[in-house]
Design an enzyme around this catalytic site. Sequence first.
Site, short mmCIF file in Angstrom:
data_model
loop_
_atom_site.label_atom_id
_atom_site.label_comp_id
_atom_site.label_asym_id
_atom_site.label_seq_id
_atom_site.Cartn_x
_atom_site.Cartn_y
_atom_site.Cartn_z
N ASN A 1 8.53 3.55 -7.43
CA ASN A 1 7.15 3.13 -7.72
C ASN A 1 6.57 4.15 -8.71
O ASN A 1 6.17 5.25 -8.32
CB ASN A 1 6.36 3.11 -6.40
CG ASN A 1 4.92 2.69 -6.61
OD1 ASN A 1 4.46 2.54 -7.75
ND2 ASN A 1 4.21 2.51 -5.52
N ARG B 1 8.71 -1.42 -8.11
CA ARG B 1 7.40 -2.05 -8.00
C ARG B 1 6.88 -2.25 -9.42
O ARG B 1 6.81 -1.31 -10.20
CB ARG B 1 6.44 -1.13 -7.24
CG ARG B 1 5.05 -1.69 -7.24
CD ARG B 1 4.06 -0.71 -6.70
NE ARG B 1 2.74 -1.33 -6.70
CZ ARG B 1 1.63 -0.64 -6.85
NH1 ARG B 1 1.66 0.66 -7.02
NH2 ARG B 1 0.48 -1.26 -6.84
N HIS C 1 -1.79 -6.06 -4.91
CA HIS C 1 -1.43 -5.68 -3.53
C HIS C 1 -0.63 -6.80 -2.85
O HIS C 1 -0.57 -6.87 -1.62
CB HIS C 1 -2.66 -5.43 -2.64
CG HIS C 1 -3.35 -4.12 -2.87
ND1 HIS C 1 -4.68 -3.95 -2.61
CD2 HIS C 1 -2.90 -2.93 -3.32
CE1 HIS C 1 -5.03 -2.71 -2.88
NE2 HIS C 1 -3.96 -2.07 -3.33
N ARG D 1 -13.29 2.84 -7.59
CA ARG D 1 -13.61 1.61 -8.32
C ARG D 1 -14.79 0.90 -7.68
O ARG D 1 -14.89 0.85 -6.45
CB ARG D 1 -12.41 0.66 -8.34
CG ARG D 1 -11.34 1.06 -9.32
CD ARG D 1 -10.12 0.16 -9.21
NE ARG D 1 -8.95 0.95 -8.90
CZ ARG D 1 -7.86 0.48 -8.30
NH1 ARG D 1 -7.78 -0.79 -7.96
NH2 ARG D 1 -6.85 1.28 -8.06
N GLU E 1 5.31 -1.54 1.88
CA GLU E 1 5.68 -2.20 0.64
C GLU E 1 7.10 -1.84 0.21
O GLU E 1 7.84 -2.67 -0.31
CB GLU E 1 4.69 -1.83 -0.46
CG GLU E 1 3.31 -2.42 -0.21
CD GLU E 1 2.22 -1.73 -1.00
OE1 GLU E 1 1.92 -2.21 -2.09
OE2 GLU E 1 1.67 -0.73 -0.51
#
Length: 415
Positions: free
Chosen positions: A7, A99, A189, A250, A396
């Site tokens: 990742n 990923r 996601h 964010r 994940e």
Amino acid sequence: MNILVLNCGSSSLKFQIIETDLDLIEQNADKRLASGLLERVVGNALITLQVEGQPKVRETAPLRDHRSAIDFVLRWIISPNSKINNIKSLGDIHAVGHRVVHGGEKFTKSVLIDDQVIEQIEDNIELAPLHNPANLKGIYGARELLGTGVPQVAVFDTAFHSTMPETSYLYAIPYQMYRRHRVRRYGFHGTSHRYVAYRYRQLANIEREQVNIITIHLGNGCSACAIKNGESLDTSMGLTPMEGLVMGTRSGDVDPSILEFIHHKEGIGMRDIDTILNKQSGLLGISGLTNDMRELLAEEQEKNDRRARLAIDIFCNRVKKYIGAYLAEMGGADSIVFTGGIGENSAAVRERICNGLEWMGLSLDKERNGEKVNGREGEISVDNSRLKAFVIPTNEELLIARDTVRTIKNVPRRW
Ligand code: AMP
């Protein structure tokens, strides 16, 4: 098979080695063998490495780029010091799963990487200028260092949401913007929402088509997903991972006119405004203290800090709004499921979100929601709650490793 999961972020590299195969997936018996994180990849990198069951090792090393970071990882994996079960040489790494953040409209499932796939991921750079280039560096680096004989698979954050109908993914702006530039909501996601939904199905012992839940991933990035009949019907992130819930730095949803307004008032350009909304907003922006939920909860409790409380309240209120909206959109759901660093570990945040939702049939069990469930799978609502609530830690990397095996062996994924 031993799968290396990579990742790659803009200045970081996370990896895991996972032993998995079709029979191990079936028995839920696949195993993580080692994991690590390399931060500040261009420069004097901070490196954390761990062989499963052993203490973490921390060190620093000068690294030039992602390729040298992968080179460092591969050398560590096969070095006699690390002693990872069954891995003695590079030949014991059988495949790599990457990923990849943005698959655009092209990729609706994981794919074996070849030159054409690389080109298509490159085409999506304009949709994810921060993420896709870093993911590609991981792909180029692994190809170069392991050779083209080792299969590599791309697993996309957007793919799970490819089932969203037009009513969810189109913005109410001129249709030409979609036709000309593919301006639409993609969602992110996806690997996390998909994994959590899959675990929920196993826990509830139901078929995929019977999964009607709202998954809520609350970490540094946050998103919610309405999963109806086992498919993503709607999700809170949009063209980019900026839309939706309040996140660490964010803003999530804002009135788009704010951009023009700030431009005039502050005399700054689009790039700086984007930086404000992406990097200086959310929990950090409201509190003026930190993007870290754990620290904010401590500030609130120990110092009664007004803005820390406000940040947490706005964060929880936004999640509540999305739960309400998705329940209406889905025509009801069976459960809401919390995941991600905050969702998995903070009983206080889960309680604040669920507080006041009794009217829609959600009754939290305070004891079940307590510290014991943190980091574990479990139901946190009372037995007869009409709308149930669960905590399910995401994984994940495991899903990326499993998709890698299934893709190589050409076994269609069931989820
Ligand atoms: P992630 O991006 O999934 O690693 O999540 C990071 C976020 O989870 C940060 O805001 C952390 O403060 C938060 N987090 C981790 N553990 C806890 C905890 N025990 N209580 C509250 N927040 C936590």
